[in-house]
Design a protein around this motif. Structure first.
Motif, PDB file in Angstrom:
ATOM      1  N   ASP A 181       2.269   1.601  16.692  1.00 47.30           N
ATOM      2  CA  ASP A 181       2.755   1.933  18.037  1.00 47.30           C
ATOM      3  C   ASP A 181       2.020   1.153  19.125  1.00 47.30           C
ATOM      4  N   GLU A 225       8.662   5.914   4.467  1.00 44.95           N
ATOM      5  CA  GLU A 225       8.814   6.090   5.902  1.00 44.95           C
ATOM      6  C   GLU A 225       7.505   6.692   6.425  1.00 44.95           C
ATOM      7  N   GLN A 258       5.341  -0.837  11.201  1.00 46.56           N
ATOM      8  CA  GLN A 258       5.957  -0.051  12.273  1.00 46.56           C
ATOM      9  C   GLN A 258       7.113   0.744  11.651  1.00 46.56           C
ATOM     10  N   GLY A 259       6.940   2.053  11.570  1.00 42.85           N
ATOM     11  CA  GLY A 259       8.022   2.905  11.068  1.00 42.85           C
ATOM     12  C   GLY A 259       8.051   3.068   9.553  1.00 42.85           C
ATOM     13  N   ARG A 260       7.922   1.955   8.836  1.00 44.76           N
ATOM     14  CA  ARG A 260       7.972   2.039   7.373  1.00 44.76           C
ATOM     15  C   ARG A 260       6.854   1.207   6.763  1.00 44.76           C
TER      16      ARG A 260
END
Lengths: 737, 160, 81
Positions: A72, A50, A92-94
């Motif tokens: 982002d 993550e 994105q995110g992970r």
């Protein structure tokens, strides 16, 4: 179908060759512009994590840094396939695999960009990972994305299983009950990389007004335009993409990895940005092909008739949903005329880079497993491997294992040529074994645009929209010259940018010579029609009374009028006075690309001391329909064979327990070098494709399909032990000796 | 980081450049001298696409620092043959269709020329081992080896 | 009427039916009638399929003519390298 050709079948020097032997040709990384920035990408060191936070402040503060971006910076997109592509370009995110992009920098120099990467602070929370296909399918395995499991599957497989396909006909139980011998085996093949020598490279310039220019190395610049304009939320018309010369692709450049990142950096910095992958990045983050785990069960009578055949293919395709195992399931038994057959396939996600096509994607590993078992059956029953394949061979009228009934195909011809070749009866030295395998690929048509101008000096300028990856500008010029009836060197073919000619699908699926060829012939016919009209005007006779023969307009007969033939050059010279410029174009989506079969034969010698396998002799037979430029057809066959040999003997993605790739470089990921190979004899077989005016089939991909099993069968005969996993690298062979 | 001033010769012409101490000869050629014929395929000396010669010695220019070539004579693919006067190696590569994508071709031209200067009559095996440091992913090497051997034969005056 | 063959795993959306007859002049008409008969097939057909008409493979082409005696095999959309 046309049979007597003046230019087709000859071997002219390719028009782009001169620039390539003198170093002038401009590849992806060779273009620079004033004020250009250099970009670098920061990549995840974790197999699965993550991304808790990314702090770019220090990097942004470094002198010379003009833009820093992270996931982002990319707004969401509607289409899920495009979203996966975008998230593969920038997490994105992970972070989903070792090497997954997490941030990027554009700076005034490569050195500053590299320095800035070190200043980006990423906080990761590592998550459980899985890189093996069988483990990834188990219920309870770490799941890459929720909610994408194949609709028809139950709880016995994990959510990583994104696709299930099944092909075939008949009844397996009946089939196996009719057999005298049934063999069931499990195989594993490693993931391999396309291994193009040119890393991904691009130069992007996207202004604040949404107008952009992109130069990149790709197999399809229209694909790049569609995907990038969607990701950047700009109009397709505003993004002009120009394909550079391409330094190899083999399917690996049929998607984007860096282009959206470079465009976004350029947009943010307000300057052109050049982004070039390092070799390490190519291995860790651009698409390799699938690894596989395969079960094969085949039943055969004592006479060699295959009575039943079943394949279960489990393919691992990396960190995002994908569809590819179906191509393997459809190819597995394509060479055979079978009454009872089934091929099933599962597409599985793992914490590895997202797979992308590699020459005949999905087929080589499936055919490797099938052809290994066929060979073992022949061995066990004391049957000749070519006679046995001939006995079962698919031919015109065979209902294929994947559904359609075959039209004219050339498998029997290829097998007979192999049987008659001196290679097949040559004596074998000690520690040497001879292997045989069939192979198959579908070949495709697809969307294509060609625009052809007849110049006033009697030359022809042709624009097509498919990047030339292996000499297609030569074959297209040849077909244009053949259709127009003029000399080869009167035609110059260029690959236009996305603003200069209509949409064209990606250069893949062995489709370019077939599909661009058809469009070229039709564009030539349109130009010919116009030229006949002009001649008719000059002669003051009916346009219908003029025909095109050997590069000139002539009256259809004495009744039509008595005029000497008027050549293309003569008509072109007066075109300004007879109605203006003459051109022909064609846009279409030709289908009916004929399938292509090949048979490869190899003698391998295995050193009992070291386990090293050397290729002593190699002969490849392939039906190509009609060879336009035989030297480049041979080149396709030889090149595919070499890649397949690498797949069989050395190439492999090696992952550690930590889920990190251990060999991201050419030293440890060893592709065949010149001293590994003998001459590769390519035998061209021409069974015309009824779906093409000149009989052309695709030819580029079939050749990578047979080598895996041909080499494996050769090794089995050389050492007297059969191996069930690729690659058969020296330590692995030593282990079984 | 202060730059180093280097005076050298490239393809017969006197050349001066400034480079960083850690800058490779390949980067100097491509980024500072606009000679993009040498390619970066790996940056680790494994692929041979960046082959050039320094005082006649074949090197991977990605493994040489720009600062090292002070006072040397460098030859790149741009110095070998021109469109109207190709080196026999270049012509034979074209005639044998020994290139598909062409990215490895400049390195092959430079490396093969270095081979023939040292050994005008190489065997197939010698040619294969000499070119083992030049990766080609398209051709399977068959036509490349044939082209080099037939260029060698022409250079020896055998098929004039 | 054309004979339509549904490839293995797509049969899950036709209740196991493998072969059927459909009256259609073009591929578009055929696919429309097919989804009307088996709505579960909609997603797959919408995302693209390849069709083999009398042994020749067509990708996503709406207006390819289908003969009254034709055999049409519905297959997944194929890709290459």
């Amino acid at each position: 179908m046309k049979q007597d050709f003046k230019i087709l079948g000859t071997r002219p020097i390719r028009p782009d060759g001169l620039d390539k032997v003198t170093g002038k040709a401009m590849f992806g990384a060779d273009k620079s512009v004033t004020g250009m920035l250099h970009a670098r990408i920061l990549r995840s060191p974790h197999a699965h994590a993550e991304i808790v936070s990314i702090n770019t402040a220090k990097a942004e503060a470094l002198a010379g840094v003009k833009a820093v971006i992270t996931g982002d910076d990319f707004a969401d997109v509607e289409n899920s396939a495009t979203r996966y592509t975008m998230q593969n370009c920038m997490a994105q995110g992970r972070a989903l695999y070792d090497g997954h992009a997490v941030a990027a920098v554009a700076a005034v120099s490569k050195a500053v960009a590299a320095e800035a990467l070190k200043l980006i602070e990423v906080e990761y929370k590592t998550l459980p990972h899985v890189t093996d296909v069988d483990e990834a399918m188990l219920p309870g395995a770490p799941v890459l994305h929720e909610g994408v499991k194949a609709r028809t599957l139950g709880d016995d497989v994990s959510g990583n299983t994104v696709g299930y396909y099944s092909f075939g006909h008949g009844d397996l139980e009946t089939g196996f009950s009719e057999a005298d011998e049934v063999i069931e085996r499990t195989f594993k093949t490693a993931a391999v990389h396309q291994g193009y020598i040119e890393p991904h490279a691009c130069l992007a310039d996207l202004g604040g007004d949404g107008r952009g220019e992109l130069w990149c190395s790709t197999q399809g610049h229209y694909m790049v335009r569609e995907v990038c304009s969607e990701i950047l939320h700009i109009d397709a018309s505003q993004l002009r993409v120009t394909a550079s010369e391409i330094g190899g692709g083999f399917g690996g450049k049929t998607t984007v990895f860096i282009e959206p990142v470079a465009l976004k950096l350029s947009q943010k910095a307000g300057k052109p940005v050049k982004l070039v992958m390092s070799r390490d990045e190519v291995f860790r983050a651009s698409g390799p092909t699938m690894s596989s785990s395969i079960d094969i069960k085949i039943g055969m009578t004592k006479a060699g008739k295959i009575t039943g055949a079943h394949a279960k293919l489990r393919y691992q395709g990396g960190a995002f949903p994908y569809e590819m195992v179906m191509m393997g399931a459809m190819s597995a038994f394509a060479a055979y005329d079978l009454e009872h057959v089934q091929a099933e396939g599962w597409d599985v996600m793992t914490n590895r880079p997202k797979m992308i096509s590699y020459r005949a994607p999905g087929a080589p590993m499936a055919v490797y497993a099938v052809e290994s078992v066929v060979d073992e059956l022949c061995q066990k029953l004391g049957l000749d491997p070519i006679d046995t394949r001939l006995l079962n061979a698919a031919r015109e009228g065979t209902k294929s294992s994947y559904g359609p009934t075959f039209k004219a195909i050339g498998l029997v011809e290829a097998l007979e040529a192999a049987k008659a070749h001196p290679h097949y009866s040559a004596p074998l030295a000690p520690n040497t074994g001879r292997g045989i395998s069939c192979g198959f690929w579908f070949n495709f048509g697809g969307q294509v645009s060609v625009s052809m101008a007849i110049n006033a000096d009697g030359t022809v300028s042709l624009i097509e929209g498919n990047p030339d990856i292996g000499g297609s500008r030569a074959s297209i010029s040849m077909m244009a010259a053949e259709a127009l009836g003029i000399e080869f060197d009167r035609v110059r073919t260029i690959v236009g940018d996305t603003a200069s000619v209509g949409f064209s699908d990606v250069t893949d699926g062995s489709r370019v010579t077939f599909a661009v060829g058809i469009a070229t012939i039709k564009a030539a016919n349109a130009a010919i029609k116009e030229m006949c009209k002009r001649a008719a005007k000059i002669w003051d006779i009916d346009a219908e009374a003029v025909e095109w023969v050997d590069g000139a307009a002539q009256p259809t007969g004495h009744n039509a009028g008595d005029f000497p033939p008027m050549s293309l050059a003569e008509i072109a010279a007066t075109s300004g006075k007879t109605g203006g410029p003459i051109a022909g174009h064609h846009e279409g989506a030709p289908d009916k690309a004929g399938v292509s079969f090949g048979v490869h034969m190899v003698d391998v010698e295995v050193d009992p001391e070291t386990g090293f396998t050397s290729i002593k002799r190699y002969t490849a037979f392939q039906d190509v329909g009609k060879a336009i430029h035989p030297a480049y057809v041979e080149g396709q066959i030889q090149g595919g064979a070499a890649q397949g040999i690498g797949w069989a003997l050395n190439e492999e993605y090696i992952y550690g327990e930590d889920g990190r790739l251990q060999n991201p470089g050419f030293l440890d990921y060893r592709i065949p070098v010149a001293s590994d190979l003998p001459m590769i004899e390519a035998v061209i077989i021409e069974v015309p494709n009824p779906g093409h005016p000149f009989g052309v089939r695709g030819c580029g991909e079939t050749s990578i399909v047979p080598p895996l099993a041909a080499v494996a069968n050769g090794v089995a005969h050389a050492i007297g032990v059969r191996m069930f996993a690729l690659p058969m690298s020296p330590p692995k062979i030593l282990k079984v000796l | 980081m202060s730059k180093i001033h280097v005076t050298t010769q490239v393809n017969g012409d006197a050349v001066e450049f400034l480079c960083a101490p850690d800058e490779t000869l390949l980067d100097v050629l491509r980024d500072r001298l606009n000679l993009t014929g040498a390619k970066e395929g790996c940056g680790t000396g494994d692929c041979g696409a960046c082959s050039v010669t320094i005082d006649g010695r074949l090197v991977a220019s990605c493994l040489v620092l720009g600062a090292e070539v002070e006072g040397s004579a460098i030859e790149t693919v741009e110095g070998i043959g021109t469109a109207d006067a190709l080196h026999p190696l270049q012509r034979h590569l074209l005639e044998h269709a020994a290139l598909q994508c062409g990215i490895c071709t400049p390195g092959i031209v430079v490396a093969a020329k270095a081979l023939l200067l040292q050994n005008p009559d190489p065997s197939e095996e010698e040619t294969r081992y000499w070119l083992a440091g030049n990766l080609c992913r398209c051709t399977g090497y068959d036509k490349i080896i044939r082209a080099v051997l037939s260029a060698a034969s022409e250079l020896r005056g055998e098929n004039a | 009427m054309a004979r339509v063959v549904i490839f293995g795993s797509l049969r899950a959306f036709t209740g196991g039916v493998e072969m059927m007859e459909i009256e259609a002049a073009t591929t578009r008409e055929l696919l429309k009638k097919l989804t009307a008969r088996y709505p579960a097939l909609f997603d797959t057909i919408e995302s693209g399929v390849s069709l083999a008409i009398d042994g020749e493979v067509f990708k996503d082409a709406w207006f390819t003519p289908i003969g009254p005696e034709s055999e049409v095999v519905i297959m997944p959309l194929m890709v290459g390298g």
